[in-house]
Motif scaffolding. Sequence first.
Motif, mmCIF file in Angstrom:
data_model
loop_
_atom_site.group_PDB
_atom_site.id
_atom_site.type_symbol
_atom_site.label_atom_id
_atom_site.label_comp_id
_atom_site.label_asym_id
_atom_site.label_seq_id
_atom_site.Cartn_x
_atom_site.Cartn_y
_atom_site.Cartn_z
ATOM 1 N N GLU A 154 0.859 -1.200 0.000
ATOM 2 C CA GLU A 154 0.000 0.000 0.000
ATOM 3 C C GLU A 154 0.883 1.234 0.000
ATOM 4 O OE1 GLU A 154 -2.211 0.155 3.653
ATOM 5 O OE2 GLU A 154 -0.480 -0.371 4.849
ATOM 6 N N ASP A 155 0.338 2.348 -0.487
ATOM 7 C CA ASP A 155 1.101 3.610 -0.532
ATOM 8 C C ASP A 155 2.519 3.345 -1.007
ATOM 9 O OD1 ASP A 155 -1.086 4.962 0.458
ATOM 10 O OD2 ASP A 155 -0.424 4.812 2.543
ATOM 11 N N VAL A 156 2.638 2.708 -2.180
ATOM 12 C CA VAL A 156 3.921 2.143 -2.611
ATOM 13 C C VAL A 156 5.024 3.198 -2.648
ATOM 14 C CG1 VAL A 156 5.085 0.967 -4.519
ATOM 15 C CG2 VAL A 156 2.768 0.311 -3.871
ATOM 16 N N ALA A 162 10.189 6.460 2.223
ATOM 17 C CA ALA A 162 10.583 6.341 3.628
ATOM 18 C C ALA A 162 11.663 5.270 3.781
ATOM 19 C CB ALA A 162 9.367 6.009 4.484
ATOM 20 N N LYS A 163 11.514 4.165 3.052
ATOM 21 C CA LYS A 163 12.503 3.079 3.130
ATOM 22 C C LYS A 163 13.849 3.537 2.582
ATOM 23 C CE LYS A 163 11.023 -1.191 3.071
ATOM 24 N NZ LYS A 163 10.310 -2.392 2.594
ATOM 25 N N ARG A 164 13.832 4.332 1.508
ATOM 26 C CA ARG A 164 15.077 4.854 0.939
ATOM 27 C C ARG A 164 15.822 5.700 1.978
ATOM 28 N NH1 ARG A 164 18.043 8.648 -1.447
ATOM 29 N NH2 ARG A 164 16.696 10.236 -0.541
ATOM 30 N N ALA A 165 15.088 6.549 2.655
ATOM 31 C CA ALA A 165 15.710 7.408 3.663
ATOM 32 C C ALA A 165 16.233 6.573 4.830
ATOM 33 C CB ALA A 165 14.700 8.442 4.147
ATOM 34 N N ARG A 166 15.435 5.589 5.265
ATOM 35 C CA ARG A 166 15.808 4.769 6.424
ATOM 36 C C ARG A 166 17.064 3.957 6.131
ATOM 37 N NH1 ARG A 166 10.938 2.681 6.884
ATOM 38 N NH2 ARG A 166 11.376 0.588 6.158
ATOM 39 N N ALA A 174 10.712 0.317 -6.417
ATOM 40 C CA ALA A 174 9.595 -0.136 -5.601
ATOM 41 C C ALA A 174 8.583 -0.852 -6.469
ATOM 42 C CB ALA A 174 8.933 1.066 -4.930
ATOM 43 N N ASN A 175 8.053 -1.948 -5.956
ATOM 44 C CA ASN A 175 6.932 -2.550 -6.665
ATOM 45 C C ASN A 175 5.793 -2.889 -5.738
ATOM 46 O OD1 ASN A 175 8.340 -4.758 -5.678
ATOM 47 N ND2 ASN A 175 7.679 -6.077 -7.336
ATOM 48 N N ASP A 176 4.642 -2.942 -6.379
ATOM 49 C CA ASP A 176 3.385 -3.170 -5.688
ATOM 50 C C ASP A 176 3.164 -4.679 -5.639
ATOM 51 O OD1 ASP A 176 0.759 -3.316 -4.869
ATOM 52 O OD2 ASP A 176 0.086 -1.679 -6.168
ATOM 53 N N VAL A 177 3.158 -5.245 -4.442
ATOM 54 C CA VAL A 177 2.942 -6.689 -4.304
ATOM 55 C C VAL A 177 1.593 -6.985 -3.646
ATOM 56 C CG1 VAL A 177 5.385 -7.306 -4.293
ATOM 57 C CG2 VAL A 177 4.265 -6.728 -2.137
ATOM 58 N N SER A 178 0.675 -6.023 -3.763
ATOM 59 C CA SER A 178 -0.647 -6.287 -3.197
ATOM 60 C C SER A 178 -1.319 -7.422 -3.982
ATOM 61 C CB SER A 178 -1.499 -5.015 -3.213
ATOM 62 O OG SER A 178 -1.542 -4.459 -4.497
ATOM 63 N N ILE A 190 5.626 -3.727 -12.727
ATOM 64 C CA ILE A 190 5.597 -2.268 -12.856
ATOM 65 C C ILE A 190 6.401 -1.722 -11.686
ATOM 66 C CG2 ILE A 190 4.145 -0.202 -12.769
ATOM 67 C CD1 ILE A 190 1.896 -1.936 -14.010
ATOM 68 N N LEU A 191 7.469 -0.971 -11.974
ATOM 69 C CA LEU A 191 8.354 -0.472 -10.915
ATOM 70 C C LEU A 191 8.328 1.049 -10.879
ATOM 71 C CD1 LEU A 191 11.537 -2.717 -11.209
ATOM 72 C CD2 LEU A 191 9.643 -2.933 -9.633
ATOM 73 N N HIS A 192 8.593 1.561 -9.686
ATOM 74 C CA HIS A 192 8.772 2.993 -9.492
ATOM 75 C C HIS A 192 10.228 3.209 -9.087
ATOM 76 C CE1 HIS A 192 4.359 3.267 -9.276
ATOM 77 N NE2 HIS A 192 4.455 2.149 -8.578
ATOM 78 N N LEU A 193 10.920 4.065 -9.825
ATOM 79 C CA LEU A 193 12.306 4.397 -9.467
ATOM 80 C C LEU A 193 12.286 5.641 -8.594
ATOM 81 C CD1 LEU A 193 15.398 4.110 -9.659
ATOM 82 C CD2 LEU A 193 15.307 5.420 -11.783
ATOM 83 N N ILE A 194 12.716 5.457 -7.335
ATOM 84 C CA ILE A 194 12.690 6.537 -6.351
ATOM 85 C C ILE A 194 14.133 6.992 -6.117
ATOM 86 C CG2 ILE A 194 11.927 7.177 -4.019
ATOM 87 C CD1 ILE A 194 9.618 5.840 -5.335
ATOM 88 N N THR A 195 14.394 8.268 -6.361
ATOM 89 C CA THR A 195 15.698 8.838 -6.043
ATOM 90 C C THR A 195 15.482 9.943 -5.017
ATOM 91 O OG1 THR A 195 15.659 10.609 -7.694
ATOM 92 C CG2 THR A 195 16.359 8.425 -8.467
ATOM 93 N N ALA A 196 16.576 10.603 -4.619
ATOM 94 C CA ALA A 196 16.424 11.709 -3.665
ATOM 95 C C ALA A 196 15.595 12.822 -4.277
ATOM 96 C CB ALA A 196 17.798 12.231 -3.252
ATOM 97 N N GLU A 197 15.656 12.943 -5.601
ATOM 98 C CA GLU A 197 15.012 14.079 -6.268
ATOM 99 C C GLU A 197 13.622 13.775 -6.794
ATOM 100 O OE1 GLU A 197 18.178 13.005 -7.508
ATOM 101 O OE2 GLU A 197 19.187 14.276 -6.036
#
Length: 225
Positions: A154-156, A162-166, A174-178, A190-197
């Motif tokens: 949820e809230d992928v 938050a996980k990147r920062a931690r 990130a992927n949705d495994v719901s 389907i992936l989301h690429l999360i960077t600092a920016e």
Amino acid sequence: IGRFGTQGPLKGRHALVTSGPTHEPIDPVRYIANRSSGKQGHAIAAALLQAGARVTLVSGPTHEPAPAGVTLVPIETAAEMMAACQAALPADVAVCAAAVADWRVATPSGQKIKKGAGGPPALALAENPDILATLSAVGPNRPALVVGFAAETEDVVAHAQAKRARKGCDWILANDVSPGTQAFGGDSNILHLITAEAASTWPRLSKPDIGTRLAGAIAAHFNKD
Ligand code: CTP
Ligand code: CA
């Protein structure tokens, strides 16, 4: 051409990739594991090799063959994966695609546990080292780029940010495994690429194509100036 780390945009770079599950022993014949196939991590290793990098693949037990030309370091436990990754440093980039068991049995039995009058054994668990967080920790051996994965239900994007920062890593995929999204054991994601920016969403891609796209993003990162 482009194989064995001789040509390509990542020529001269060393890439460390973790893949597969870990097996955490209960006794000499039993273990705790998970359903990771190793397909995604192995595909990333193949794509980084194809892009010209020298690749060290630290992998738990899988049915996937190691791509020809990568250096395979086979391990079973999270502790062994941690030690193998540290031994493989320095690396320019680390991609943690392994499904590391979060817990191990605190004191595995040296002998096969027998059924008995005592009833089922109680397994005390201990938390495993976090390989991604350890590789991300600032120090002389920190890879310049550290990439992790996050499987969320949820809230992928928010959870992955938050996980990147931690974890202290640079990028998270990130992927949705719901339920219903077929991520585990499936052959595309389907992936989301999360960077600092920024956060960007990739189209549904096969695991080999995800490897190629990630290798391309990594090459662009190293060759941006
Ligand atoms: N990871 C790792 N070592 C661990 C656990 C996780 O290197 N002991 C890495 C995985 O390879 C992945 C990332 O951390 O790249 C995220 O894994 P995930 O299981 O989603 O994160 P956790 O911190 O274990 O959080 P959760 O409680 O959601 O399982
Ligand atoms: Ca976990």
